[in-house]
Write a protein that holds these residues in place. Structure first.
Motif, mmCIF file in Angstrom:
data_model
loop_
_atom_site.group_PDB
_atom_site.id
_atom_site.type_symbol
_atom_site.label_atom_id
_atom_site.label_comp_id
_atom_site.label_asym_id
_atom_site.label_seq_id
_atom_site.Cartn_x
_atom_site.Cartn_y
_atom_site.Cartn_z
ATOM 1 N N HIS A 1 0.836 -1.189 0.000
ATOM 2 C CA HIS A 1 0.000 0.000 0.000
ATOM 3 C C HIS A 1 0.877 1.248 0.000
ATOM 4 N N PRO A 2 0.480 2.286 -0.751
ATOM 5 C CA PRO A 2 1.280 3.521 -0.769
ATOM 6 C C PRO A 2 1.550 4.096 0.617
ATOM 7 N N ARG B 1 -5.256 6.828 -15.584
ATOM 8 C CA ARG B 1 -5.256 7.334 -14.214
ATOM 9 C C ARG B 1 -4.280 8.486 -14.044
ATOM 10 N N TYR C 1 3.248 2.452 -9.308
ATOM 11 C CA TYR C 1 1.875 2.663 -8.871
ATOM 12 C C TYR C 1 0.904 2.603 -10.057
ATOM 13 N N ASP D 1 -0.776 -0.553 -11.987
ATOM 14 C CA ASP D 1 -2.005 -1.240 -11.586
ATOM 15 C C ASP D 1 -2.964 -1.420 -12.754
ATOM 16 N N GLY E 1 0.609 8.560 -5.026
ATOM 17 C CA GLY E 1 -0.251 7.400 -5.180
ATOM 18 C C GLY E 1 -1.337 7.345 -4.121
ATOM 19 N N LEU E 2 -1.000 7.734 -2.903
ATOM 20 C CA LEU E 2 -1.980 7.729 -1.812
ATOM 21 C C LEU E 2 -3.083 8.749 -2.081
ATOM 22 N N SER F 1 -5.474 7.537 -4.689
ATOM 23 C CA SER F 1 -6.018 6.195 -4.432
ATOM 24 C C SER F 1 -7.545 6.153 -4.410
ATOM 25 N N ARG F 2 -8.200 7.291 -4.536
ATOM 26 C CA ARG F 2 -9.663 7.277 -4.608
ATOM 27 C C ARG F 2 -10.152 6.745 -5.945
ATOM 28 N N ALA G 1 -9.314 0.716 -8.412
ATOM 29 C CA ALA G 1 -8.098 -0.072 -8.551
ATOM 30 C C ALA G 1 -8.034 -0.709 -9.927
#
Length: 207
Positions: free
Chosen positions: A8-9, A80, A135, A138, A189-190, A193-194, A197
């Motif tokens: 996880h970021p 993204r 990141y 994905d 990336g965090l 992250s909304r 995925a």
């Protein structure tokens, strides 16, 4: 690792941030770490003409003249990245800015010149860019995602080795640069992250 098979970021940001702060405080207070000389000597022992030539090529992967078009390519390839473009642009701007500020705050010189050394700018830039690739991967099919991430990590390590073998930096300069770049990539990336995925994140084999 998460249940989806990737780091996880937030975890990367925490570990990389702590490593960067620890190295910065150590170098600021002590001027060096015990392993710097021995690790540098070990890497320089590998510096045959062929290795130095290869490292000069690898070194370009930490140069803005390669990373700028590389960043533009990320916007073309990854939807993204386009959706949250401001985060990745901010990351690329913050990387050299923070590296420059820390260089002048710490004031450490290079192994063979009086230029400022800590942290390594090439390592910071490479880790920020290839960390973003890791990141954004994905969105790729799981098998391709795994290969892209592995290649990105190899490139980060090779750029760091190149900076030492080319006599530009101490090993701890490189480690700090990698930690700073990865922390910035993880932070971006965090914040991004909304977004839903991608395929790699949804598969246990994708990390």
């Amino acid at each position: 690792m998460t249940a989806t098979g990737r780091v996880h970021p937030r975890s990367v940001l925490t570990v990389a941030g702590v490593c960067f702060l620890a190295l910065t405080v150590t170098i600021a207070l002590l001027g060096s770490i015990p392993a710097d000389v021995s690790v540098r000597q070990g890497l320089l022992a590998l510096a045959s003409p062929a290795v130095v030539g290869a490292m000069r090529v690898v070194n370009r992967a930490g140069d803005w003249r390669v990373l700028l078009p590389g960043t533009l390519l990320l916007f073309v390839v990854f939807r993204r990245a386009r959706q949250t473009w401001w985060l990745w642009v901010a990351q690329k701007v913050l990387a050299p800015t923070l590296e420059w500020v820390v260089k002048h705050l710490v004031g450490r010189t290079r192994p063979e010149s009086l230029a400022l050394s800590f942290p390594s700018g090439h390592s910071t830039a490479a880790a920020a860019f290839f960390g973003a690739v890791m990141y954004l991967a994905d969105a790729l099919p799981p098998r391709l995602c795994a290969w892209v991430r592995a290649l990105a990590m190899v490139m980060i390590l090779l750029v760091g080795m190149a900076r030492v073998i080319l006599r530009a930096h101490w090993p701890s300069d490189v480690l700090a640069g990698i930690a700073l770049g990865l922390a910035l990539a993880a932070a971006a990336g965090l914040l991004a992250s909304r977004e839903p995925a991608g395929a790699c994140a949804s598969s246990p084999s994708g990390g």
